[in-house]
Design a protein around this motif. Structure first.
Motif, PDB file in Angstrom:
ATOM      1  N   ASP A  60       2.118  -5.539  -7.575  1.00 18.46           N
ATOM      2  CA  ASP A  60       2.229  -5.316  -9.015  1.00 18.46           C
ATOM      3  C   ASP A  60       2.799  -6.548  -9.711  1.00 18.46           C
ATOM      4  N   CYS A  74       3.847   1.511  -1.259  1.00 14.72           N
ATOM      5  CA  CYS A  74       4.400   1.605  -2.617  1.00 14.72           C
ATOM      6  C   CYS A  74       3.371   2.203  -3.575  1.00 14.72           C
ATOM      7  N   GLN A  75       2.129   1.770  -3.466  1.00 12.35           N
ATOM      8  CA  GLN A  75       1.071   2.299  -4.331  1.00 12.35           C
ATOM      9  C   GLN A  75       0.907   3.797  -4.126  1.00 12.35           C
ATOM     10  N   GLU A  76       0.925   4.241  -2.864  1.00 14.05           N
ATOM     11  CA  GLU A  76       0.771   5.663  -2.568  1.00 14.05           C
ATOM     12  C   GLU A  76       1.925   6.488  -3.138  1.00 14.05           C
ATOM     13  N   ARG A  85       0.825  -1.215   0.000  1.00  9.69           N
ATOM     14  CA  ARG A  85       0.000   0.000   0.000  1.00  9.69           C
ATOM     15  C   ARG A  85       0.857   1.261   0.000  1.00  9.69           C
ATOM     16  N   GLN A  98       6.659   0.553  -7.916  1.00  5.84           N
ATOM     17  CA  GLN A  98       6.204  -0.802  -8.254  1.00  5.84           C
ATOM     18  C   GLN A  98       6.548  -1.756  -7.111  1.00  5.84           C
ATOM     19  N   SER A  99       5.576  -2.575  -6.705  1.00 11.00           N
ATOM     20  CA  SER A  99       5.806  -3.575  -5.664  1.00 11.00           C
ATOM     21  C   SER A  99       5.980  -4.951  -6.291  1.00 11.00           C
TER      22      SER A  99
END
Length: 89
Positions: A49, A24-26, A22, A30-31
């Protein structure tokens, strides 16, 4: 986003993995999650991802062995990777 940081390799499970994904998304990073066969249907695997299987469900043959994790990082061409073992593990 952190300068030059485009992806993060996550070698955690459960809630910790979810928190990192989460974050990383914010941040627009890329996770990439490594997981064992026992975690194949987990929420973190579905939300990352990318997800890379590193071995069987037994943690001593997957998560606790640095070689599969390092191989996963190399297969995705990461320039740097830090490996740290928890105390008592």
């Amino acid at each position: 986003m952190a300068k030059g940081l485009t992806s993060v390799l996550i070698a955690n499970r459960g809630e910790i993995a979810l928190r990192v994904i989460r974050a990383c998304q914010e941040l627009g990073i890329q996770s990439v999650l490594v997981y064992s066969q026992g975690d194949a249907d987990s929420v973190p695997v579905k939300l990352a991802d990318k997800a890379v299987c590193i071995g069987p469900a037994q943690v001593n043959l997957s998560y606790r062995t640095v070689h599969p994790v390092r191989a996963a990082s190399r297969s995705h061409d990461y320039g740097s990777c830090s490996f740290r073992r928890r105390r008592g593990v």
